[in-house]
Design an enzyme around this catalytic site. Structure first.
Site, short mmCIF file in Angstrom:
data_model
loop_
_atom_site.label_atom_id
_atom_site.label_comp_id
_atom_site.label_asym_id
_atom_site.label_seq_id
_atom_site.Cartn_x
_atom_site.Cartn_y
_atom_site.Cartn_z
N ASN A 287 28.09 36.07 34.09
CA ASN A 287 29.01 35.27 33.24
C ASN A 287 29.66 33.79 34.01
OD1 ASN A 287 28.87 36.42 30.76
ND2 ASN A 287 30.29 37.84 31.29
N HIS A 289 31.90 33.59 36.29
CA HIS A 289 33.38 33.88 36.98
C HIS A 289 33.52 34.89 37.81
CE1 HIS A 289 33.91 35.91 32.86
NE2 HIS A 289 34.01 36.94 33.89
N CYS A 324 38.73 33.26 36.53
CA CYS A 324 38.67 32.41 37.69
C CYS A 324 37.50 32.02 38.13
CB CYS A 324 39.20 33.36 38.79
SG CYS A 324 39.15 32.61 40.67
#
Length: 407
Positions: A287, A289, A324
């Site tokens: 994804n 991240h 993040c």
């Protein structure tokens, strides 16, 4: 009396052979159930897993027939995405047996069980699996469960309905309890299943057991919610998606949590602070991240080496707040609970004449051994953006003394 069957498959370039043996009753190779208590599966009570010996042999025979069939070279495909879909061969219908992953769908056709071996690169210096390994195994078996359900699209565990609505899964909370860490070469049985969590969430639980002993090593539970892949905002669960996953729900908990423990927010005045942590490209998941397992590494590396050499993690609770990315700069903060020093730690470990403080402070390994370490810690990972800090994940860890020293 239940029967057990074992099969060995041998592959070579010219032929495929199979050996199968069946025996009645128990035995070391017998499939184990996670318990005899009845659970609710789609409104009906089930007390025992399905008998899957015949299903396993049928699935293996089908797989062997496919392997024996002539290999047709498909025409070149345009683009890497289509090529990946062809190579993955994701099932479009529910599968009950996966002979290549040594996996079964049991207990009313909804609980997933996989057998695997702890590999050499999954253990630390003491030859036991690390917490990162445990979390990776949990994540992998969860994805394999969705794979066998026939609901997996081309996303990271996303169903067909989720892909249609531009949705992805994100974990909001994770709780893992470790009674004993698996060792290198140990054979494990991992069970996982899902259940409802409120109106828009899903709960996923796991049990990791030793195949030879039957002992439970790890218990884990988690809560997952949906996020819009474009807006990066949390989303309600569409009825289409609910209809896909609700038939798989089981009313069972690996960890009974009467009330979720609230994790306090730390600030930069905590005892241990590690700043300027930067994600690497290898830290990103499908994804795009940072994989949530990497967060745990950042948390634990903040603790002193002397503490980590003497203690092992027995429980971790994670509350995820924000994702993040690869360009973010992260700060890891940790604060010990000074009141959590166990009684035995208050007893001096040195007998005979007292050692001078100068001697202790000058010998780092001795100073670490004599220190009275707390066993509970609070953690925080946050993004650093100028003068502002945004929370990524809060954590709570509990530790216990290692039973033996590593090499």
């Amino acid at each position: 009396m239940a029967s057990s069957s074992s099969c060995a498959i041998y592959y070579c370039s010219a032929r495929v052979s199979i050996r199968c043996s069946a025996s009645a009753g128990g035995g070391q190779g017998q499939h184990r159930s996670s318990g005899s208590n009845a659970v609710r599966v789609n409104g009906a009570a089930h007390r025992a897993p399905l008998q899957v010996g015949a299903a396993l042999e049928t699935s293996i025979s089908r797989s062997l027939a496919e392997l024996s069939a002539p290999v047709l070279t498909p025409p070149p495909l345009a683009g890497g995405a289509e090529d990946r879909v062809l190579r993955q061969n994701i099932p479009t219908e529910k599968q009950t047996v996966d002979p290549f992953r040594q996996a079964l769908i049991v207990e009313g056709g909804v609980r997933y069980q996989q057998t695997l071996v702890v590999r050499s690169y999954e253990v630390g210096p003491d030859k036991t699996a690390t917490m990162e390994t445990v979390l990776n195994l949990l994540q992998e078996t969860a994805l394999n469960h969705v794979w066998m359900s026939g609901l997996l699209g081309d996303g990271f565990g996303a169903t067909h309905g989720m892909i249609k609505n531009n949705l992805i899964w994100v974990v909001s909370r994770m709780h893992v309890q470790v009674d004993q860490y698996p060792i290198w070469g140990e054979v494990l049985d991992i069970d996982t299943w899902v259940g409802s969590s409120g109106k828009n969430g899903m709960r996923r639980d796991w049990l990791i057991r030793g195949r030879n002993s039957g002992d439970t090593f790890v218990r884990a539970t988690s809560t997952w919610v949906m996020m819009n892949k474009v807006t990066r905002r949390l989303s309600k669960m569409p009825e289409e998606v609910r209809g896909e996953i609700a038939p798989w729900f089981i009313d069972r908990h690996a960890i009974e949590e009467e009330g979720a423990e609230k994790i306090i927010k730390l600030d930069s005045n905590a005892k241990y602070v590690d700043s300027d942590l930067k994600p690497k490209r290898s830290d990103l998941d499908m994804n795009h991240h940072v994989n949530n397992v990497k967060y745990v590494r950042w948390m634990l590396e903040t603790l002193p080496d002397h503490f980590l050499q003497q203690h092992q993690l027995s429980s971790i609770i994670l509350e995820y707040r924000k994702e993040c990315g690869s360009s973010d700069v992260v700060q890891s903060i940790c604060q010990p609970d000074e009141d959590s020093v166990p009684p035995e730690e208050h007893v001096s470990m040195v007998t005979g004449p007292s050692l001078l403080p100068e001697i202790i402070s000058g010998h780092h390994s001795l100073a670490g051994a004599l220190q009275q370490w707390p066993t509970k810690y609070t953690h925080l990972l946050q993004l650093k953006a100028g003068d502002k800090h945004e929370e990524i994940v809060r954590g709570r860890t509990t530790w216990k003394k290692k039973s033996h020293k590593g090499p």
